[in-house]
Design an enzyme around this catalytic site. Structure first.
Site, PDB file in Angstrom:
ATOM      1  N   VAL A  71      23.592  40.763  35.253  1.00  0.00           N
ATOM      2  CA  VAL A  71      23.451  42.222  35.411  1.00  0.00           C
ATOM      3  C   VAL A  71      24.250  43.004  34.366  1.00  0.00           C
ATOM      4  O   VAL A  71      24.098  44.219  34.259  1.00  0.00           O
ATOM      5  CB  VAL A  71      23.824  42.714  36.839  1.00  0.00           C
ATOM      6  CG1 VAL A  71      22.854  42.190  37.872  1.00  0.00           C
ATOM      7  CG2 VAL A  71      25.263  42.354  37.201  1.00  0.00           C
TER       8      VAL A  71
ATOM      9  N   TYR B 119      39.526  41.795  40.627  1.00  0.00           N
ATOM     10  CA  TYR B 119      38.513  41.970  41.681  1.00  0.00           C
ATOM     11  C   TYR B 119      38.698  43.315  42.384  1.00  0.00           C
ATOM     12  O   TYR B 119      37.743  44.092  42.509  1.00  0.00           O
ATOM     13  CB  TYR B 119      38.645  40.820  42.669  1.00  0.00           C
ATOM     14  CG  TYR B 119      37.616  40.799  43.779  1.00  0.00           C
ATOM     15  CD1 TYR B 119      36.271  40.581  43.500  1.00  0.00           C
ATOM     16  CD2 TYR B 119      37.997  40.965  45.114  1.00  0.00           C
ATOM     17  CE1 TYR B 119      35.328  40.524  44.526  1.00  0.00           C
ATOM     18  CE2 TYR B 119      37.070  40.908  46.137  1.00  0.00           C
ATOM     19  CZ  TYR B 119      35.728  40.689  45.847  1.00  0.00           C
ATOM     20  OH  TYR B 119      34.795  40.638  46.866  1.00  0.00           O
TER      21      TYR B 119
ATOM     22  N   LYS C 233      36.020  46.577  42.072  1.00  0.00           N
ATOM     23  CA  LYS C 233      35.309  47.163  43.212  1.00  0.00           C
ATOM     24  C   LYS C 233      35.702  48.633  43.410  1.00  0.00           C
ATOM     25  O   LYS C 233      34.866  49.467  43.765  1.00  0.00           O
ATOM     26  CB  LYS C 233      35.601  46.367  44.485  1.00  0.00           C
ATOM     27  CG  LYS C 233      35.055  44.941  44.469  1.00  0.00           C
ATOM     28  CD  LYS C 233      33.534  44.895  44.553  1.00  0.00           C
ATOM     29  CE  LYS C 233      33.023  43.474  44.688  1.00  0.00           C
ATOM     30  NZ  LYS C 233      31.572  43.359  44.792  1.00  0.00           N
TER      31      LYS C 233
ATOM     32  N   ARG D 209      37.757  29.435  49.335  1.00  0.00           N
ATOM     33  CA  ARG D 209      38.071  30.320  50.455  1.00  0.00           C
ATOM     34  C   ARG D 209      38.400  29.473  51.691  1.00  0.00           C
ATOM     35  O   ARG D 209      38.095  28.283  51.749  1.00  0.00           O
ATOM     36  CB  ARG D 209      36.918  31.305  50.696  1.00  0.00           C
ATOM     37  CG  ARG D 209      36.930  32.402  49.641  1.00  0.00           C
ATOM     38  CD  ARG D 209      35.861  33.448  49.834  1.00  0.00           C
ATOM     39  NE  ARG D 209      34.601  33.055  49.249  1.00  0.00           N
ATOM     40  CZ  ARG D 209      33.549  33.869  49.129  1.00  0.00           C
ATOM     41  NH1 ARG D 209      33.627  35.110  49.555  1.00  0.00           N
ATOM     42  NH2 ARG D 209      32.428  33.449  48.586  1.00  0.00           N
TER      43      ARG D 209
END
Ligand code: NAD
Ligand code: UDP
Length: 310
Positions: free
Chosen positions: A58, A146, A150, A187
């Site tokens: 993207v 991160y 955002k 995670r």
């Protein structure tokens, strides 16, 4: 029937979202560069004539030969392991990547939902976190690539609403788990299940007294769709408010696996948030949404997935 673009559609949450949107009868285009996603997450959708797959980054301007009505932007690496490996890519994906999708939304007069994160609250000093809390975020630390990508993407969305009238939606996603998480993604749930299935000790970072609130993926997907379909153009927390200490999560994993595992304590990563729980009053009242799957049930379903892959 709407035409919907899902950026990050081959990822964990994105692939479940594509499935659900197809079930609702929509035409779905998934864009993904497979950086952290997998083709196998969406291969079963290839036979559906309403599903199209575009392998693309993207960060490169987006173009499709059909107009679209809605865009979900879930494209971003999301695991602390990725924060270490590819911080520049994460910042570019949240900035340039989101810009490209906003441009495409503007050109199509489409509505665009950003998958933001509870990380915008950092290591929160307000508990539980409400959407009006500005956060306690380190702009110069291991998670900053991160968190700031955002936060910038949220601001960029708002700027496009103010200057160009783009219809925006902002979902602040809290820890979400379920089938199709990468076993190696670092995670807590994939780590615990991968370790459990190999009979290894479960790794607890720090004392394990830090908390998280875990949302099963089907609930998350319903929350995202409800937000997209609503008229709410300000940030909304989407997560499960049931809060658990990591040490208790490890015990719950043992219960779900029917076997007691040892714990191996490791250092707490820098800037690891100590507590996290969404206040979902806004989602409940404005979206009429709340999670339905409890932790035991969600973990049982997730265990079945990890077993099938081990
Ligand atoms: P994931 O890594 O499984 O999915 C992200 C997808 O985006 C992957 O398929 C990846 O290949 C793709 N991607 C990354 N960079 C790209 C780029 N530049 N161009 C095209 N595709 C790209 O992670 P996930 O857990 O499914 O997260 C999905 C979204 O939700 C992310 O935006 C993440 O920040 C957000 N989120 C997730 C959680 C969670 O607990 N899972 C919590 C908060 C926010
Ligand atoms: N964690 C842990 N052991 C692991 C992986 C993670 O104790 O093997 C902890 C981690 O330090 C954090 C919590 O579990 O406090 C959730 O971590 P995760 O990476 O899943 O998500 P995030 O920190 O981004 O919420």
């Amino acid at each position: 029937m709407k035409t919907i673009l899902v950026a990050g559609g081959a990822g964990f949450i994105g692939s479940h979202l594509c499935e659900e949107l197809l079930k609702l009868g929509h035409r779905v285009f998934a864009i993904d560069n497979l950086l952290t996603g997998k083709r196998e997450n969406i291969e079963h959708l290839f036979q559906n004539p309403k599903f199209s797959w575009i392998e693309q980054d993207v960060r490169v301007p987006v173009y499709m030969n059909v107009p679209c009505d809605q865009i979900y932007n879930l494209a971003s690496p999301a695991s602390p392991v990725d924060f270490e490996k590819m911080p520049v890519t994460i910042l570019q994906t949240g900035s340039k990547g989101h810009q490209n999708l906003l441009d495409w939304a503007r050109a199509n007069k489409a509505r665009i939902l950003l998958a933001s994160t509870s990380e915008v609250y950092g290591d929160p000093l307000v508990h539980p976190q409400t959407e009006d809390y500005f956060g306690n975020v380190n702009s110069f630390g291991p998670r900053s690539c991160y968190d700031e990508s955002k936060r910038y993407a949220e601001a960029l969305s708002l700027a496009h609403k103010m200057e160009f009238g783009v219809e925006i939606r902002i979902a602040r996603i809290f820890n979400t788990y379920g089938p199709r998480m990468r076993p190696e993604d670092g995670r807590v749930i994939p780590n615990f299940f991968s370790q459990a299935l190999k009979g290894q000790p479960l790794t607890i970072y720090g004392t394990g007294n830090q908390t998280r609130s875990l949302c099963y993926v089907s609930d998350q997907v319903q929350g995202l769709i409800s937000l997209m379909e609503s008229s709410v153009d300000t940030p909304v927390n989407i997560g499960n408010p049931a809060e658990i200490k990591i040490i208790d999560l490890a015990k719950t994993i043992s219960e779900v696996c029917g076997q007691k595992f040892q714990h191996e304590f490791k250092p707490l990563p820098k800037n690891d948030p100590q507590q996290r729980r969404p206040d979902i009053t806004k989602a409940k009242s404005l979206l009429k949404w709340e999670p339905a799957i409890d932790l035991h049930e969600g973990l049982k379903r997730t265990l079945a997935f990890f077993k099938s892959r081990s």
